[in-house]
Design an enzyme around this catalytic site. Structure first.
Site, PDB file in Angstrom:
ATOM      1  N   LYS A  21       0.821  -1.165   0.047  1.00  0.00           N
ATOM      2  CA  LYS A  21       0.095  -0.035   0.084  1.00  0.00           C
ATOM      3  C   LYS A  21       0.818   1.186   0.054  1.00  0.00           C
ATOM      4  O   LYS A  21       0.462   2.208  -0.706  1.00  0.00           O
ATOM      5  CB  LYS A  21      -1.003  -0.040   1.315  1.00  0.00           C
ATOM      6  CG  LYS A  21      -2.144  -0.850   1.077  1.00  0.00           C
ATOM      7  CD  LYS A  21      -2.971  -1.199   2.369  1.00  0.00           C
ATOM      8  CE  LYS A  21      -3.960  -2.272   1.948  1.00  0.00           C
ATOM      9  NZ  LYS A  21      -4.784  -2.549   3.187  1.00  0.00           N
ATOM     10  N   GLN A  36      -4.789  -1.516   9.425  1.00  0.00           N
ATOM     11  CA  GLN A  36      -4.630  -2.611   8.908  1.00  0.00           C
ATOM     12  C   GLN A  36      -5.292  -3.868   9.901  1.00  0.00           C
ATOM     13  O   GLN A  36      -4.848  -3.872  10.976  1.00  0.00           O
ATOM     14  CB  GLN A  36      -2.996  -2.988   8.464  1.00  0.00           C
ATOM     15  CG  GLN A  36      -3.136  -4.511   7.661  1.00  0.00           C
ATOM     16  CD  GLN A  36      -3.812  -4.313   6.282  1.00  0.00           C
ATOM     17  OE1 GLN A  36      -3.786  -3.589   5.848  1.00  0.00           O
ATOM     18  NE2 GLN A  36      -4.079  -5.490   5.954  1.00  0.00           N
ATOM     19  N   ASP A  93     -11.224   2.888   3.835  1.00  0.00           N
ATOM     20  CA  ASP A  93     -11.583   1.453   3.851  1.00  0.00           C
ATOM     21  C   ASP A  93     -13.277   1.326   3.765  1.00  0.00           C
ATOM     22  O   ASP A  93     -13.551   0.288   3.444  1.00  0.00           O
ATOM     23  CB  ASP A  93     -11.242   0.705   5.149  1.00  0.00           C
ATOM     24  CG  ASP A  93      -9.755   0.127   5.109  1.00  0.00           C
ATOM     25  OD1 ASP A  93      -9.524  -0.440   4.007  1.00  0.00           O
ATOM     26  OD2 ASP A  93      -9.307   0.099   6.126  1.00  0.00           O
TER      27      ASP A  93
HETATM   28  N1  GUN Z   1      -7.262  -6.687   6.067  1.00  0.00           N
HETATM   29  C1  GUN Z   1      -7.586  -7.476   5.083  1.00  0.00           C
HETATM   30  N2  GUN Z   1      -8.066  -6.564   3.909  1.00  0.00           N
HETATM   31  C2  GUN Z   1      -8.129  -5.567   4.627  1.00  0.00           C
HETATM   32  C3  GUN Z   1      -8.597  -4.179   3.794  1.00  0.00           C
HETATM   33  O1  GUN Z   1      -8.968  -4.074   3.015  1.00  0.00           O
HETATM   34  N3  GUN Z   1      -8.528  -2.991   4.958  1.00  0.00           N
HETATM   35  C4  GUN Z   1      -7.798  -3.147   6.067  1.00  0.00           C
HETATM   36  N4  GUN Z   1      -7.492  -2.282   6.793  1.00  0.00           N
HETATM   37  N5  GUN Z   1      -7.436  -4.221   6.761  1.00  0.00           N
HETATM   38  C5  GUN Z   1      -7.557  -5.315   6.023  1.00  0.00           C
END
Ligand code: GUN
Length: 290
Positions: free
Chosen positions: A52, A96, A119
């Protein structure tokens, strides 16, 4: 023989659109900023966070990582979120998941300002998705819709089956297909006749988290098969929820793993970060309030 939907190429196209938007915002003195919080040492989370951050840098988005130790308290994490909510150089906040078990992820998500919730996990944003009036969409389902759109696949009038009912993927995925006039069924671990239901799908989205769960007998000839899984097979090799080798000859369209939905999730995160920057600089209006 199915048409392979190339998520890597489609994500690259989205990312290049985002980079152009970022460059245009910079001429107005606006630099989109994303805070990425990671708690603990989960290796998969570390890889996702690194990817990311790299994608942000490539698109010209400022990103700041907050790597907190496993024993961080909920109060400490909430205090960080509150401080990031108040920073004008941070437009998006991503924490995350999963978080360590002693932290209530619902409380953390609720603390993120809905206007910085890139998100789209906050209840304000999920509620907006439910009523079809949204600013942010969760990255993975939004990425799947982008794959369908850019491949010329329409959900309207189609039997759409989503396997999995998570808040992150299954539920919003079903809602987005419904908004585009698909006839949507959500299947899960208690579903009876799962195979028969899947075999009627024109569009089948697998988000179960079980390696090679979808077999050829569950797929209607010519169906569009979207694989959201990121699993490991018996040899520890990365694979999806779909048995690709067996299903590919039956399907009409299919996404590979890797190189299908995965790259789209990051591309949509960048898009949401740009949306957040516009929102917070009064270049967009919405119904999220302050
Ligand atoms: N863990 C797995 N997928 C995601 C996501 O799309 N966003 C976040 N914040 N954590 C995750």
């Amino acid at each position: 023989m199915a048409i392979r939907i190339d998520g890597k190429a489609i994500a690259a196209a989205v990312r290049s659109d985002v980079a152009a938007e970022v460059a245009a915002l910079k001429t107005q003195g606006i630099v989109p900023g994303l805070a990425v919080i990671i708690v603990g040492n989960d290796p998969a989370s570390r890889t996702y966070v690194n990817n990311k951050k790299k994608a942000c840098a490539e698109a010209g988005i400022y990103s700041e990582e907050f790597a907190l130790p496993e024993d961080t308290t909920q109060e400490e994490l909430l205090a960080l979120v509150v401080s990031l909510n108040g920073r004008s150089d941070i437009n998006g906040i991503l924490c995350q998941l999963p978080l360590p078990p002693h932290i209530d992820d619902k409380a953390v998500i609720a603390a993120i300002s809905p206007r910085k919730d890139v998100d789209a996990f906050h209840a304000a944003n999920t509620g907006h998705i439910m009523i079809g009036d949204y600013t942010f969409l969760p990255c993975t389902p939004a990425g799947v819709m982008e794959l369908l759109h850019r491949s010329g696949v329409k959900a309207e009038g189609k039997n759409c089956v989503v396997i999995g009912r998570s808040n992150i993927v299954g539920k919003p995925m079903a809602m987005l297909l419904l908004h585009e006039n698909g006839t949507v069924t959500i299947c899960h671990s208690r579903t009876k006749n799962l195979k028969e239901i899947c075999a009627q799908a024109d569009i089948l989205v697998a988000a179960v988290g079980k390696p090679k769960f979808v077999t050829a007998d569950m797929v209607k000839p010519g169906a569009v098969v979207i694989d959201v899984g990121m699993d490991r097979d018996e040899n520890g090799k990365l694979c999806g929820d779909v048995d690709y080798a067996a299903v590919e000859p039956v399907a009409g369209y299919i996404t590979p793993v890797p190189g299908g939905v995965g790259p789209m999730t990051i591309a949509m995160l960048l898009k949401n970060t740009v949306t957040a920057a516009k929102l917070q600089n009064a270049l967009l209006t919405d119904s999220l309030g302050k």
